[in-house]
Design an enzyme around this catalytic site. Structure first.
Site: not given
Ligand code: NAP
Length: 316
Positions: A140, A143-144
């Site tokens: 992701c 997300c990261d």
């Protein structure tokens, strides 16, 4: 739809699957005094259990660790009376009422069902990928990505997700390699052009990762050229796998309406599936946004829809 008689207790609502959607629907149905029963699955908590820090969930100015966040949502669900069973549902019968939910040899009945079984990111299947997941390997970018400021990363895949995530990653990373197994992309033309015109992105065609190298964090990859079979080392700090997702919907095949990939179809903006009393929330019906916050929002919608459905049918 047939009605079946049962001497067994009929639950108001059974929630299948956890993650932000499932736990949120548990919190809402719990607070509505519906005493939800949740089968959270052996792999409870969903995809956030695979991430480290979540920085984009509103309300956590310092960020929150994915697994800690899921544990808190779980506790919050229990606080309002959700009974949580850490098992996988093995079969359902949604063609008769009350609905039947089987968990190994046990059978449960419910007037309504909320499905939040999520989707699983497809993985390359390498041992090193599993070992370094959350330590430089991610599924992701949203997300990261921000953890890779001024670092070199690779993204695997040739579809729209890979192009979109490659572009997104250039906001942070100094260099983004796109590793694709062929020499043409599956992505739409506009997404391809955007990635190809981005000076930070370099395409490595006809290539596959043999191994992700690193003790506690990613330090390099072993890259195979699929035409020459030559293997080379490429130093980098992160590997993003963007080769598609699989919605976890096999339990509902041939019963609930799905798109061609298997995502559940709902009567948007409601969470209603094609069977009245059965609702869907989270990634299991969302191939587009796939965020914890959108899943949580969908869980809230499903809970409210279930509550109204039960009220309309004089169940609660
Ligand atoms: P996808 O279109 O299925 O593409 C998956 C990519 O991963 C393909 O290029 C495929 O290679 C590659 N791949 C699959 N398995 C692999 C493996 N084992 N090893 C290496 N490579 C592998 O998936 P997606 O990109 O996640 O997109 C899913 C859907 O969402 C699509 O309909 C897409 O258009 C849509 N989407 C749209 C947007 C947007 O419009 N903004 C953004 C994201 C996603 P091959 O090409 O060789 O098969």
């Amino acid at each position: 739809m047939t009605e079946q008689n049962t001497d067994q207790k009929v639950e108001n609502v059974i929630i299948i699957g956890s993650g932000p959607a499932g736990y949120t629907s548990a919190i809402y149905t719990g607070r509505a005094n519906l005493e939800p029963l949740m089968f959270e699955g052996y792999f409870s908590g969903g995809q956030l259990m695979l991430t480290t820090e979540v920085e984009n969930y509103p309300g956590f100015p310092e960020g929150v660790m994915g697994p800690d966040f899921m544990m808190d949502l779980r506790k919050q669900s229990e606080r309002f009376g959700t009974r949580i069973v850490t098992k996988d549902v093995t079969a359902v019968d949604l063609t008769q009422r009350p609905f039947k939910v089987e968990v190994e040899n046990d059978v449960y009945y419910a007037h309504s069902v909320i499905i939040s079984t999520g989707a699983s990111a497809k993985l390359l299947g390498l041992e090193s990928e599993k070992r370094l997941m959350g330590h430089g390997v991610s599924t992701c970018a949203t997300c990261d990505g921000a953890f890779f400021r001024n670092k070199a990363v690779a993204i695997v895949g040739g579809g729209d997700s890979a192009m979109e995530e490659a572009n997104f990653l250039t906001r942070f990373a100094s260099k983004v390699y796109v590793i694709h197994r062929r020499d043409t992309l599956r992505a739409s033309k506009i997404m391809q052009d955007r990635a190809m015109n981005n000076p930070k992105i370099e395409f490595l065609w006809n290539s596959a990762i043999d191994e992700i190298v690193g003790e506690n964090k990613v330090s390099s990859i072993k890259l195979r050229n699929l035409q020459t079979n030559e293997v080379s080392d490429l130093e980098l700090d992160g590997v993003f796998v963007a080769i598609g997702h699989t919605p976890n919907t096999w339990l509902f095949k041939d019963v609930l309406d799905m798109d061609e990939v298997g995502y559940l179809k709902v009567d948007y903006p409601s969470s209603r599936t094609n069977i009245p009393g059965v609702f869907a929330a989270g990634d299991v019906h969302d191939p587009i946004y796939r965020q914890a916050i959108t899943a949580a929002g969908a869980g809230c919608r499903a809970a409210i829809d279930a509550e109204r459905y039960l009220e309309e049918h004089g169940v609660h």
